[in-house]
Structures are given as C-alpha cells and as structure tokens.
Design a protein around this motif. Structure first.
Motif, PDB file in Angstrom:
ATOM      1  N   GLU A 165      -7.054 -27.204  39.723  1.00  0.00           N
ATOM      2  CA  GLU A 165      -5.637 -27.329  40.053  1.00  0.00           C
ATOM      3  C   GLU A 165      -4.809 -27.569  38.809  1.00  0.00           C
ATOM      4  O   GLU A 165      -3.676 -27.144  38.705  1.00  0.00           O
ATOM      5  N   CYS A 173       5.270 -22.549  29.228  1.00  0.00           N
ATOM      6  CA  CYS A 173       6.041 -21.759  30.186  1.00  0.00           C
ATOM      7  C   CYS A 173       7.078 -20.891  29.509  1.00  0.00           C
ATOM      8  O   CYS A 173       8.258 -20.921  29.868  1.00  0.00           O
ATOM      9  N   ASP A 174       6.625 -20.154  28.539  1.00  0.00           N
ATOM     10  CA  ASP A 174       7.594 -19.316  27.855  1.00  0.00           C
ATOM     11  C   ASP A 174       7.326 -17.845  28.084  1.00  0.00           C
ATOM     12  O   ASP A 174       7.951 -17.002  27.471  1.00  0.00           O
ATOM     13  N   GLY A 175       6.394 -17.528  28.942  1.00  0.00           N
ATOM     14  CA  GLY A 175       6.144 -16.127  29.213  1.00  0.00           C
ATOM     15  C   GLY A 175       5.315 -15.445  28.158  1.00  0.00           C
ATOM     16  O   GLY A 175       5.202 -14.228  28.154  1.00  0.00           O
ATOM     17  N   MET A 200       9.265 -17.586  36.971  1.00  0.00           N
ATOM     18  CA  MET A 200       9.754 -16.306  36.473  1.00  0.00           C
ATOM     19  C   MET A 200       9.018 -15.902  35.206  1.00  0.00           C
ATOM     20  O   MET A 200       8.825 -14.727  34.940  1.00  0.00           O
ATOM     21  N   CYS A 201       8.652 -16.899  34.413  1.00  0.00           N
ATOM     22  CA  CYS A 201       7.985 -16.584  33.157  1.00  0.00           C
ATOM     23  C   CYS A 201       6.598 -16.014  33.391  1.00  0.00           C
ATOM     24  O   CYS A 201       6.047 -15.383  32.502  1.00  0.00           O
ATOM     25  N   ASN A 202       6.065 -16.258  34.522  1.00  0.00           N
ATOM     26  CA  ASN A 202       4.729 -15.781  34.799  1.00  0.00           C
ATOM     27  C   ASN A 202       4.774 -14.272  34.978  1.00  0.00           C
ATOM     28  O   ASN A 202       5.419 -13.775  35.885  1.00  0.00           O
ATOM     29  N   PRO A 203       4.087 -13.532  34.112  1.00  0.00           N
ATOM     30  CA  PRO A 203       4.208 -12.070  34.208  1.00  0.00           C
ATOM     31  C   PRO A 203       3.610 -11.517  35.480  1.00  0.00           C
ATOM     32  O   PRO A 203       3.897 -10.379  35.854  1.00  0.00           O
ATOM     33  N   PHE A 204       2.787 -12.305  36.127  1.00  0.00           N
ATOM     34  CA  PHE A 204       2.182 -11.796  37.346  1.00  0.00           C
ATOM     35  C   PHE A 204       3.080 -11.981  38.558  1.00  0.00           C
ATOM     36  O   PHE A 204       2.720 -11.596  39.665  1.00  0.00           O
ATOM     37  N   TYR A 205       4.195 -12.590  38.331  1.00  0.00           N
ATOM     38  CA  TYR A 205       5.111 -12.786  39.442  1.00  0.00           C
ATOM     39  C   TYR A 205       6.158 -11.692  39.425  1.00  0.00           C
ATOM     40  O   TYR A 205       6.825 -11.482  38.423  1.00  0.00           O
ATOM     41  N   ARG A 230       1.163 -22.721  42.929  1.00  0.00           N
ATOM     42  CA  ARG A 230       0.712 -24.063  43.288  1.00  0.00           C
ATOM     43  C   ARG A 230       1.503 -25.119  42.543  1.00  0.00           C
ATOM     44  O   ARG A 230       1.795 -26.191  43.080  1.00  0.00           O
ATOM     45  N   ALA A 231       1.810 -24.818  41.319  1.00  0.00           N
ATOM     46  CA  ALA A 231       2.571 -25.806  40.549  1.00  0.00           C
ATOM     47  C   ALA A 231       3.924 -26.047  41.202  1.00  0.00           C
ATOM     48  O   ALA A 231       4.399 -27.187  41.303  1.00  0.00           O
ATOM     49  N   GLY A 246       4.082 -11.511  27.631  1.00  0.00           N
ATOM     50  CA  GLY A 246       3.640 -11.597  29.017  1.00  0.00           C
ATOM     51  C   GLY A 246       3.108 -10.301  29.554  1.00  0.00           C
ATOM     52  O   GLY A 246       2.064 -10.252  30.203  1.00  0.00           O
ATOM     53  N   ILE A 301      -4.418 -10.765  42.047  1.00  0.00           N
ATOM     54  CA  ILE A 301      -3.201 -11.149  41.344  1.00  0.00           C
ATOM     55  C   ILE A 301      -2.828 -12.615  41.571  1.00  0.00           C
ATOM     56  O   ILE A 301      -2.435 -13.295  40.619  1.00  0.00           O
ATOM     57  N   ASN A 342       3.473 -28.130  44.231  1.00  0.00           N
ATOM     58  CA  ASN A 342       3.259 -29.546  43.895  1.00  0.00           C
ATOM     59  C   ASN A 342       4.565 -30.226  43.545  1.00  0.00           C
ATOM     60  O   ASN A 342       4.819 -31.365  43.943  1.00  0.00           O
ATOM     61  N   LEU A 394      -4.778 -14.571  39.145  1.00  0.00           N
ATOM     62  CA  LEU A 394      -4.315 -14.374  37.779  1.00  0.00           C
ATOM     63  C   LEU A 394      -3.013 -15.126  37.564  1.00  0.00           C
ATOM     64  O   LEU A 394      -2.783 -15.701  36.503  1.00  0.00           O
ATOM     65  N   SER A 395      -2.199 -15.114  38.594  1.00  0.00           N
ATOM     66  CA  SER A 395      -0.946 -15.844  38.490  1.00  0.00           C
ATOM     67  C   SER A 395      -1.214 -17.332  38.295  1.00  0.00           C
ATOM     68  O   SER A 395      -0.575 -17.993  37.469  1.00  0.00           O
ATOM     69  N   HIS A 396      -2.172 -17.807  39.033  1.00  0.00           N
ATOM     70  CA  HIS A 396      -2.493 -19.229  38.901  1.00  0.00           C
ATOM     71  C   HIS A 396      -3.073 -19.531  37.528  1.00  0.00           C
ATOM     72  O   HIS A 396      -2.744 -20.540  36.903  1.00  0.00           O
ATOM     73  N   TRP A 403      -2.455 -17.964  34.864  1.00  0.00           N
ATOM     74  CA  TRP A 403      -1.346 -17.969  33.907  1.00  0.00           C
ATOM     75  C   TRP A 403      -0.600 -19.283  33.951  1.00  0.00           C
ATOM     76  O   TRP A 403      -0.259 -19.876  32.926  1.00  0.00           O
ATOM     77  N   GLU A 404      -0.333 -19.735  35.145  1.00  0.00           N
ATOM     78  CA  GLU A 404       0.394 -20.994  35.289  1.00  0.00           C
ATOM     79  C   GLU A 404      -0.332 -22.120  34.590  1.00  0.00           C
ATOM     80  O   GLU A 404       0.276 -23.000  33.984  1.00  0.00           O
ATOM     81  N   ASP A 409      10.135 -21.365  35.447  1.00  0.00           N
ATOM     82  CA  ASP A 409       8.735 -21.307  35.033  1.00  0.00           C
ATOM     83  C   ASP A 409       7.994 -20.221  35.779  1.00  0.00           C
ATOM     84  O   ASP A 409       7.194 -19.488  35.206  1.00  0.00           O
ATOM     85  N   LYS A 460      -0.516  -9.490  30.760  1.00  0.00           N
ATOM     86  CA  LYS A 460      -0.722  -9.135  32.174  1.00  0.00           C
ATOM     87  C   LYS A 460      -1.622  -7.922  32.279  1.00  0.00           C
ATOM     88  O   LYS A 460      -2.587  -7.917  33.059  1.00  0.00           O
ATOM     89  N   LEU A 510     -11.062 -22.160  40.438  1.00  0.00           N
ATOM     90  CA  LEU A 510     -10.055 -22.522  39.457  1.00  0.00           C
ATOM     91  C   LEU A 510      -9.584 -23.940  39.718  1.00  0.00           C
ATOM     92  O   LEU A 510      -9.353 -24.320  40.855  1.00  0.00           O
TER      93      LEU A 510
END
Lengths: 647, 139
Positions: A341, A314-316, B111-116, B125-126, A286, A300, B129, A303-305, A307-308, B109, A290, A339
């Motif tokens: 949804e 969802c393992d980082g 938390m896994c996002n490095p940008f968070y 957004r997820a 991650g 950011i 939702n 970028l966060s979105h 990544w999501e 989930d 990043k 982007l």
C-alpha cells in the motif's frame, strides 16, 4: 465440533481460515482408522523427536497420493502449512484429510474434511529426493497467477533438506523470453524471499525465517520457478544471484527483503534507465515511462498504483531512484508479490539515491543504509533539499524581493555538480540539473509543503505569475546578481521607472581609472552603429560571454551615468553587431573588449530586471486592488449603518 | 455526514464520489447534481476575471434544510462539490477551504500519473486514503 472456518471459496480465504484452525487444537473428527493411519504416516514423515514433518517426505507422500499437482498445492495452502512454514501435526492431518477428500472427488476445502472420508490412498511411496511438483507444462504457463501455487510449495521445503528441483531453467529460457518485449523485459531474478508468496497474501513483507532459509539453498529450483514468469525468465542471472548470496542465517538480513534492490538488479535498472534517458541525473518523462512499463503487460490499474508509489514527488516524471523503485515493483508484481500500500522503506528515493551514489562512487557492496559514507549523506542532502529547491526555483524567480534567491539562481548555473560542500549550494546545483530538463515539472505550489522554506515562500506569492526562466548559460554569473542591476537602474535611468528595488549589495572594489576612461570611449563608439535589433539573441550571446570582469563593467556604468544615460539604452540593443566594428578599433585592448562584453551582459541583466520589475508592479497593483476592494467593502456596512442611524 | 464528488467538464459526469455514511447516497447524488448548476452559474458570473486561487473556492453554494453544499472549481474547470451536514457546525469555512485544497492537490497528483487518462473514474488508492482520512477527521 470443529474449529472450522467460515469457508470462503477462494483458497486464500480458506488458507487463512485453515490457519486459524491449524493453530488451535485440532478438532477434526478422526475416526480410529484415520487416526491410526495418520499418525503412522506422520511418524513416517517425521522422525519422532522433531515436531514437524520433513518437507521432502511430506512431498513424497503427497505425490504418492497421485493427485494433480495443483490440488496438492491447494491442499498445502488450505491446511495451513504454507502459512506456518512447516508441516506440524495439525497441518499434516488436515492435509491428509484434504487428500482424502480430493481423492474422493470433493473440492479442496475445509468443509470437505468435515465429512466422513475414506482414508487417503497413497501409492507406493517413492524415495527419490527429487520432488517435482510443477510439471513443466504448468510452469510454462504464461499467466502469472500460475506461479503463485508454485511459490507456495516452496514454502514447506525444509531447511535441512537439500531439496533441489531440477534446474528447469534450460528448458524454460527459450520459452520465457517475452514475446512482446524482447529487449526490455529480460529475466529479472527475484530469487530471494520465496516465502513472500505467503506473506504476499497476507500483505506482509517479511517471510518466516525457515522459509527464507530454505530458499537460499535452492539455486536451480528457484530459477526454475521464476523462469516461468511471463516476460521475466530468470535463469543464469538468478542462479548467479542465489549463488552470490551465501547461506545467510540472519533472519532479518537485508537481502531477504524482497523490496530491496540487489546490485545486479540495480545495474540492470540503471541500464534500462539509460536506454530511455541517457542522462542519469535527469528524468524519464511520464509518457516514456508509461510506454516502457506497459510493455510489462501488467494491468493498467496496477501500473497506475506502481506509479503512485514510486513517483514520490508526484511530478509526472521519474528520476533514477524513482525509476528503480518502479521497475522493482513491476518485477515484484510479475513474480507474484502483492503490491504494497505504501512504498517500502528500501525503495524510497532518498534511500536509493544514497545507495546508488555510493555505488557509483565507492564501488562498494550494497550496504545497509546506516553505513552510508559522507558521500551518501551529501546525496541525502541533495535529495532532501531536492524537493525544496526545485519548488523554490520557479517560485523564487517570480519574486525578487529577496536578493538571496537571486544569488541562488545565479549560483545555480555556475557551480559544478561535484564540488559542493554546503547545503546551500546543494540546493542550487540540484536545481540546475533538474531545471535544465524539467522546469515545468513542478509548477504547482502545494499547500501542504514539506519544508518551512516552501511555506514561507508561498505566503508571499499568492497570485501566480510565470517565473522568468533563468538562462541556462549563466556561467559564472555569480557576480551578476540582480541587486547590482537594480542599483544601476535606479541611478542610471531615471525615466519614471518602477519603485526602487530592494537595497543593493555593498559596492564592489573599485577599478582603475584607466579602465573607466577606456569604457567611456567605448560607449560613444557603440552608440554610432545602429543596426537591427536582435535583442534576445544578442542577450543570450552576452550571457555566454559573461566573465568576472563584468564587475568592473557595472561599476563603470554607474560612474558614467551622467553622460550616457539615454544613449546607453538604445545602442545596447545592437551591441553584438557593433562588436565587430569596435574590435578593429581596439585590437590590442583585450581587456576593454572583455569589459564591453561585460557591459552587454549587464545590459541584458537590466532588461531582465525590467521584466521582473514589471511583473512585480503588476502584482503590487493587484494587491492594491484587493486592498481597495476590502476597504470599500468594509466601508459599505459602515455607510449603511450611518444611513439607518440617520433615519 | 460528508459527501465528496468530483465532476469533470464538459459533460460534468462524476469522476469520484465518496460519502460517509453510505445510506441516503442517492439523495446526496441528487443534491450534488443540482448543485452543479449553481457552480456553473458562479463560474459564468466570474467571466473573464483572473482566475485566482481565491476564486477557485466558491464557498457555500446553497444551504438546504439539512445540509450545506460547498463548491470549488479548478483552473481546468474540474468541479469539486462537498455536501456537509448542517448539524456539523464545527466545520468552519477555513476547514472547508483546506479540505478542498487537499482534494485539489491530490487530484493534481493523480493527473501526474501517466497511466491515468483524464476523464476516467478515479481509482487511486492514495486518493482514497486521503479522502478517508479527511472524512474521519470530520465525522
């Protein structure tokens, strides 16, 4: 009466509103002179048989109005031509009205044209086919909002017009090389789907056919436009891409989809991935990702979105397909696309994985998903079972109630990645690849698991215990499955161990007596040298030395239990140190030394089993506690009832 | 009526607040704030006990006249609080538990996002939702 919209201030809102106006009957109040003039202009731009004005002539006309280019962009947007893809009469008239408004100094809004306006003035209309809307200065802007209007103007280029803007890429390329990130973010072309600008606004992923078709014909201008994107100057690569895509008329062709990754892009992404993480089968963590994506200078939250969207498991960390998807989204965003949804279908990792593996194996072109070869299917199995297997591994290692899972663990390290026909082995191999890298990446057990396997597993292991990390160097340890060890344990050591383990596998074919005899000899010899206990290191070495002959070794251990129970335990600690001592004794008997090593491996297995059983014990005790607590609580009300009734 | 809130230690400031419907929001915020005390009390009562999955769900914190408050705490002491209308009797304990579990999973989930950055407000957004779908389910 006007079919005017509410009129938001943003051009987008106005565009949408104008679209509503444009589609319906045009109810603009046009004065006589206006009507005359407009129809004249329209017929000029548009030969009577056609319903829509030719893009080039419209363009010329607009330029002749001598309005600044971005005003013209706004006008095209507002009048709805951008949306519908062509200049129909309604759009044209609205546009003319807007031009008039703009020339009179009014802002480009739908409301402006409600007023009485003079006729739009057009300077001598030029006849050059060169339509240059964007000034180089404008396109050189480093903000990525700027390219957005320039994207729009492409939308009304006609398909039949061979309009080409000057290739602006030569002057662009020096400027477009990103100042901050020279190496990573070179030009990524997105020369397809220019109409995406419009659809981007409307959150659609498909652009109308006409627009797309027009984009195919533009090599230079497309590259020129996209060359403006900050940090993503596209020049030569862009042109080559557009050249490679011939005039494709199929409207839903895959290459038109902006969310599809083309060959060159994929190669580029793969190279970037390699620069971050040399092993293509492994993850990009991650933090590394990043830093990498931050260089793209996107905000950011976006970028966060991204990544999501791209990190589906969802393992980082990002696998190669996830990384490609993320990179592609970044590129798309930088090129002005909104982007989505949810992750577009073509960017889903299974899809990408199938495609990429196909590429690797077959060197085929980027075909559609349905055409994937069996190889692709195999990889699909990989990816599908990837999640389940990866989830399984840390969980399964905690539970040894199912011998099968042990087999999986054992197999995992032993099987080769490429030679697996069965799905079962898919599970293990993939987990081997991943596990060696990121075992900690999937520590969570999810309540909404995707497969039934996970569900079944989770029910049995509520109290989470740290799973024993299987040794990486299992190497052909399929024979060393832990059930055998349990069997040994129950027979070999009766020193008050834990409850009997699950039923063992049927015994392996027996060995010759001679081997057993020689092994018996070995043991006393091993007993004697007792040096320092380097248990773990020796254990690891033993694992490395594990060979198929370990089967006979275990068998021997079982048969010779009576004489060597306790002494067997302690000297096993110092086995490796005893090895050199033993070897001179039996230099010729290679087989026996192999067997020795096998014994050592087996001993190490025993220890592992010990640890596992200890954990099992603690779990069971916990469960006992729970049950006792429940029993007590159940009894309590009964007691109270008894008490009250007795009174 | 359903209000979600996620608070992170140590200062217990909220990372995420969502309520349906949106009127009386301030009242719910206040309720949640007071319920944080109850949560802390329960956490301290557990002491050094093994932090089980079971114990993460704190159950009904306290029922007031109009609504019930449920709590859930994660291993990292991030607290989830849910306020539900008392008239909504259809909501059983199991459902509340499953909702908390879903929240927890979505939170991990994020938390896994490095940008968070942990401690930031949650804008995913997820996550939104997911929360929306949960609330639609209830209301």
């Amino acid at each position: 009466m006007e079919q005017g919209p509410a009129g938001g201030s943003a051009p987008a809102a106005a565009a949408a509103a104008a679209a509503a106006a444009g589609t319906g009957a045009l109810l603009l109040p046009l004065s006589e002179s206006e009507q005359q003039r407009y129809s004249e202009l329209f017929s000029r731009c548009c030969p009577p048989p056609e319903a829509a004005a030719g893009g080039s002539s419209v363009g010329e006309l607009f330029r002749a109005s001598q309005l600044p280019p971005d005003t013209l962009h706004q006008i095209t947007e507002v009048c709805g031509a951008k949306r519908v893809g062509y200049f129909g009469p309604t759009q044209f008239y609205i546009a003319l009205k807007l031009i008039a408004a703009a020339q009179s100094g009014f802002p480009v809004r739908i409301e402006s044209i409600k007023n009485e306006l003079p006729l739009p003035q057009f300077v001598a209309l030029k006849n050059d086919s060169e339509v240059r809307y964007g000034t180089p200065a404008e396109l050189h802007g480093v903000k990525f909002q700027v390219p957005h209007p320039s994207l729009e103007k492409n939308s009304y280029k006609r398909t039949d017009e061979g309009d080409k803007q000057e290739p602006k890429s030569p002057p662009m390329s020096p400027i477009c090389s990103p100042p901050a990130s020279p190496s990573t973010y070179q030009r990524i072309p997105l020369s397809y789907g220019y109409g995406k600008s419009r659809s981007g606004l409307e959150q659609q992923h498909g652009a109308p056919y006409e627009v797309r078709h027009s984009t195919h014909q533009q090599d230079g201008p497309s590259s020129g436009n996209y060359g403006a994107k900050p940090a993503l100057a596209c020049s030569t690569l862009n042109r080559s891409l557009s050249g490679e895509r011939e005039q494709q008329d199929s409207s839903a062709h895959y290459s038109d989809d902006p969310w599809r990754i083309t060959e060159e892009q994929r190669d580029y992404y793969i190279n970037q991935f390699r620069s971050l993480q040399p092993d293509l089968n492994s993850f990009v963590s991650g933090s590394v990702a990043k830093n990498f994506f931050t260089k793209s200078k996107l905000p950011i939250p976006e970028l966060s979105h991204i990544w999501e969207l791209s990190d589906v498991d969802c393992d980082g960390a990002l696998t190669l397909p996830e990384f490609c998807a993320a990179f592609h989204l970044v590129v798309a965003r930088k090129n002005g696309y909104q982007l989505p949804e949810t992750l577009p279908e073509t960017l889903v990792p299974e899809y990408l994985q199938a495609a990429s593996l196909k590429l690797v194996r077959d060197c085929a072109l980027f075909d559609s998903y349905s055409e994937s070869l069996p190889g692709g299917q195999q990889t699909r199995d990989f990816s599908r079972t990837e999640k389940t297997s990866a989830e399984e591994v840390p969980d399964s290692s905690a539970l040894l109630q199912d011998g099968k899972k042990d087999d999986k663990q054992a197999l995992k390290a032993s099987t080769d990645l490429k030679t697996i026909p069965k799905e079962f082995q898919h599970l293990t191999v993939k987990t081997a690849a991943q596990e060696s890298n990121t075992l900690k990446a999937r520590p969570r057990s999810r309540s909404y698991s995707s497969t039934s396997i996970e569900d079944a597993m989770k029910k049995g292991e509520e109290p989470p215990t740290p799973p024993p990390r299987p040794q990486k160097s299992h190497s052909r340890a399929s024979s060393l499955d832990l059930n055998k060890i349990f069997q040994q344990n129950t027979q070999a050591v009766r020193s008050g161990w834990l409850p009997p383990p699950p039923p063992a596998l049927p015994p392996r074919p027996s060995l010759s007596q001679t081997e057993q005899v020689s092994e018996v000899e070995l043991h006393p010899q091993m007993n004697r040298p007792l040096s320092q206990a380097e248990e773990n290191s020796s254990a690891k070495k033993e694992v490395v030395l594990a060979q198929p002959p370990s089967k006979p070794a275990r068998r021997k251990l079982r048969t010779e239990t009576q004489g060597l129970e306790t002494p067997e335990l302690s000297p096993t600690i110092s086995v490796t140190s005893s090895l050199p001592a033993i070897k001179p004794h039996l230099p010729v008997q290679k087989q026996s030394s192999k067997q020795k090593r096998a014994i050592q491996t087996a001993i190490r297995k025993n220890k592992e089993a010990n640890a596992v059983l200890a954990r099992l014990n603690s779990e069971l005790q916990q469960q006992l506690k729970v049950r006792n607590a429940l029993k007590i609580s159940d009894k309590a009300p009964c007691n109270q009832l008894c008490v009250t009734s007795s009174r | 009526v359903l209000v979600h809130i996620i608070c992170s230690p140590p200062q217990n400031y909220p990372l995420y607040i969502r309520s349906v419907p949106t009127e009386n929001e301030l009242k719910f915020h206040y309720t949640v704030h007071t319920s944080l005390d109850v949560v802390d009390e329960k956490i301290s009562a557990m002491g050094k006990a093994l932090v089980d999955q079971r114990e993460l769900y704190l159950g009904l914190l306290y029922p007031t006249e109009d609504y019930k408050v449920y709590g859930y705490v994660t291993n990292s002491k991030v607290k989830f609080v849910m306020v539900v209308d008392s008239s909504n009797t259809a909501l059983r304990d199991n459902e509340i538990r499953s909702m908390f579990r879903k929240l927890h999973n979505s939170y991990t989930d994020i938390m896994c996002n490095p940008f968070y950055n942990p401690g930031d407000r949650i804008h995913s957004r997820a996550f939104d939702n997911m929360v929306n779908s949960m609330m639609m389910q209830v209301c």
